[in-house]
Design a protein around this motif. Structure first.
Motif, mmCIF file in Angstrom:
data_model
loop_
_atom_site.group_PDB
_atom_site.id
_atom_site.type_symbol
_atom_site.label_atom_id
_atom_site.label_comp_id
_atom_site.label_asym_id
_atom_site.label_seq_id
_atom_site.Cartn_x
_atom_site.Cartn_y
_atom_site.Cartn_z
ATOM 1 N N LYS A 51 9.191 -0.497 4.544
ATOM 2 C CA LYS A 51 8.824 0.806 5.116
ATOM 3 C C LYS A 51 9.957 1.834 5.041
ATOM 4 C CE LYS A 51 5.496 -1.394 8.200
ATOM 5 N NZ LYS A 51 4.433 -1.249 7.214
ATOM 6 N N ASN A 52 10.676 1.799 3.928
ATOM 7 C CA ASN A 52 11.702 2.809 3.649
ATOM 8 C C ASN A 52 11.123 3.753 2.603
ATOM 9 O OD1 ASN A 52 13.844 4.349 2.789
ATOM 10 N ND2 ASN A 52 15.262 2.652 2.539
ATOM 11 N N PRO A 53 10.657 4.950 2.994
ATOM 12 C CA PRO A 53 9.960 5.845 2.063
ATOM 13 C C PRO A 53 10.785 6.258 0.846
ATOM 14 C CG PRO A 53 10.559 7.012 4.076
ATOM 15 C CD PRO A 53 10.818 5.554 4.322
ATOM 16 N N ASN A 87 0.826 -1.202 0.000
ATOM 17 C CA ASN A 87 0.000 0.000 0.000
ATOM 18 C C ASN A 87 0.858 1.249 0.000
ATOM 19 O OD1 ASN A 87 -2.324 -1.642 0.239
ATOM 20 N ND2 ASN A 87 -2.087 -1.709 2.462
ATOM 21 N N MET A 88 0.311 2.311 -0.614
ATOM 22 C CA MET A 88 1.056 3.549 -0.741
ATOM 23 C C MET A 88 1.276 4.199 0.614
ATOM 24 S SD MET A 88 0.181 7.105 -2.671
ATOM 25 C CE MET A 88 -0.174 7.926 -1.141
ATOM 26 N N LYS A 89 2.470 4.692 0.804
ATOM 27 C CA LYS A 89 2.816 5.459 1.996
ATOM 28 C C LYS A 89 3.178 6.871 1.558
ATOM 29 C CE LYS A 89 2.795 1.706 4.665
ATOM 30 N NZ LYS A 89 2.573 0.693 3.630
ATOM 31 N N SER A 90 2.613 7.857 2.230
ATOM 32 C CA SER A 90 2.912 9.252 1.907
ATOM 33 C C SER A 90 4.361 9.580 2.251
ATOM 34 C CB SER A 90 1.973 10.187 2.676
ATOM 35 O OG SER A 90 2.320 11.534 2.441
ATOM 36 N N LYS A 91 5.012 10.345 1.378
ATOM 37 C CA LYS A 91 6.392 10.752 1.628
ATOM 38 C C LYS A 91 6.466 11.944 2.571
ATOM 39 C CE LYS A 91 8.112 9.066 -2.832
ATOM 40 N NZ LYS A 91 8.750 9.425 -4.115
ATOM 41 N N GLY A 92 5.315 12.595 2.777
ATOM 42 C CA GLY A 92 5.272 13.677 3.756
ATOM 43 C C GLY A 92 5.362 15.073 3.174
ATOM 44 N N TYR A 93 5.854 15.202 1.933
ATOM 45 C CA TYR A 93 6.015 16.547 1.376
ATOM 46 C C TYR A 93 4.983 16.866 0.295
ATOM 47 C CZ TYR A 93 8.616 13.867 -2.162
ATOM 48 O OH TYR A 93 8.988 12.948 -3.106
ATOM 49 N N VAL A 97 11.671 -3.733 -6.958
ATOM 50 C CA VAL A 97 12.556 -3.701 -5.781
ATOM 51 C C VAL A 97 12.383 -2.384 -5.036
ATOM 52 C CG1 VAL A 97 14.953 -3.734 -5.000
ATOM 53 C CG2 VAL A 97 14.227 -5.272 -6.831
ATOM 54 N N ASP A 98 12.287 -1.287 -5.787
ATOM 55 C CA ASP A 98 12.110 0.027 -5.182
ATOM 56 C C ASP A 98 10.791 0.088 -4.415
ATOM 57 O OD1 ASP A 98 13.046 2.634 -4.687
ATOM 58 O OD2 ASP A 98 11.797 3.448 -6.281
ATOM 59 N N ASP A 99 9.711 -0.378 -5.042
ATOM 60 C CA ASP A 99 8.393 -0.371 -4.398
ATOM 61 C C ASP A 99 8.363 -1.289 -3.182
ATOM 62 O OD1 ASP A 99 7.250 1.442 -6.166
ATOM 63 O OD2 ASP A 99 6.586 -0.109 -7.547
ATOM 64 N N TYR A 100 9.052 -2.420 -3.266
ATOM 65 C CA TYR A 100 9.083 -3.376 -2.159
ATOM 66 C C TYR A 100 9.722 -2.736 -0.922
ATOM 67 C CZ TYR A 100 9.868 -7.716 0.429
ATOM 68 O OH TYR A 100 9.857 -8.695 1.395
#
Length: 361
Positions: free
Chosen positions: A123-125, A54-60, A114-117
């Motif tokens: 949980k590395n944004p 699932n998508m995680k917000s980067k915060g910016y 790999v990047d998305d994983y």
């Protein structure tokens, strides 16, 4: 596969002659990819959600993007899977250009996976590091360019045509290799930067593949190439089938990615789409035209470059409210749908301009 199996039987069963025509196989490659995407889409989306992709917000990003958290990402797997299957089904598997394009498409897709994983499961944004991503893109682009130049026997492998001008062709010699690598990597990253709103990246990609597919067909047809005064690249026309598959897969994905999106393509989709689009353009010798038909991707990328450059030059001032530029319009009060549809309209106009280069010479 069907081409290789059925065309040899055409001498005994005339109805099979239809498989000789690239236009027929392109149309059915698009239909096949579309149907596969629509059929497997709901199941794939459920599985992605169950597996916590699932998508995680980067915060910016703008605040409204926080509402998108929890939406499944990595939907590009659907695009890659359906397009590859459809292409293998309808294309001539003896065509080296098909395999080179599929190599870039799947390799960049794996890099994006790999990047998305790392972003979702680990949980590395930030995903994989920028250096690692660039190195992976570079290796694939260098290998693909080397294969393209090895396969091309037309004598045009190091030439660059200038659209809108008759017989204006530059011989870049060894510099062409670096140029082609730059185009492939740049296109991959440009689509990746554009993928920030529901439906924003996939529709311009569909339009671009439809346009580049037409150009590839013309380039690979000796009579059309001679009439239109463009470089003739033997066997390049077969790439129309891959482009058709991408159009079908893209339209099917848009069914689920339209606002409000049920799934996002993630880097597995954006990196692979951009890389494959550039590979077809490089093979078909329409690298400059790619910058026209993919103008939205170019604008999005330039907005980031200008924003960073202006920020550094002025000691902290911003040229746009936020980059890429679609975020600028969000903060200006435009609705997500308005931004997306207006970008689609621009993409259609740019595609018509790109196609006009065939006659404006």
């Amino acid at each position: 596969m069907l081409y290789n199996l059925l065309v040899p039987l055409a001498d005994h069963l005339s109805i099979l002659n239809v498989f000789r025509y690239i236009t027929f196989r392109t149309a059915y490659a698009a239909i096949t990819a579309l149907l596969i995407t629509l059929l497997i889409g709901p199941y794939a989306i459920r599985r992605l959600q169950e597996m916590s992709f699932n998508m995680k917000s980067k915060g910016y990003e703008p605040d409204r993007h926080k509402e998108k958290e929890g939406t499944p990402t990595m939907g590009g797997i659907i695009i890659v899977g359906s397009a590859v299957f459809s292409c293998l089904l309808w294309a001539d598997l003896h065509n080296a250009y098909i395999w080179i394009t599929l190599f870039v498409f799947t390799a960049y897709g794996f890099l994006g996976f790999v990047d998305d994983y790392k972003k979702t499961i680990l949980k590395n944004p930030d995903g994989i590091s920028a250096k690692a991503k660039f190195f992976g893109q570079l290796v694939v682009a260098v290998a693909a360019t080397a294969m393209i130049m090895q396969v091309d026997t037309s004598g045009n492998s190091t030439k660059l045509a200038l659209p809108f001008f008759k017989n204006v062709v530059f011989e870049l010699s060894y510099f062409y290799f670096a140029f082609a690598v730059f185009v492939i990597i740049g296109s991959s990253n440009a689509v990746n930067l554009t993928d920030g709103l529901d439906g924003l990246a996939i529709t311009p990609s569909v339009i671009a593949f439809a346009t580049i597919g037409i150009l590839a067909y013309m380039t690979g047809h000796v009579k059309f190439a001679d009439y239109l005064q463009i470089m003739y690249i033997r066997n390049a026309g077969e790439l129309s089938i891959f482009c058709g598959a991408m159009v079908g897969a893209g339209l099917g994905f848009l069914w689920f990615n339209a606002h409000p999106a049920s799934v996002f393509m993630g880097d597995v989709g954006s990196l692979s789409i951009g890389g494959a689009l550039a590979t077809v353009a490089v093979i078909a010798k329409h690298e400059i035209v790619l910058a026209i038909v993919g103008g939205i991707f170019v604008i999005e990328t330039l907005s980031v470059i200008l924003q960073v450059g202006f920020f550094k030059m002025t000691g902290g001032r911003r040229l746009f409210r936020m980059a890429p530029i679609h975020h600028h319009f969000e903060l200006a009060g435009w609705s997500e749908t308005k931004i997306t549809i207006r970008f689609w309209i621009i993409s259609i106009i740019l595609a018509l301009v790109a196609l006009s280069t065939l006659k404006m010479r």
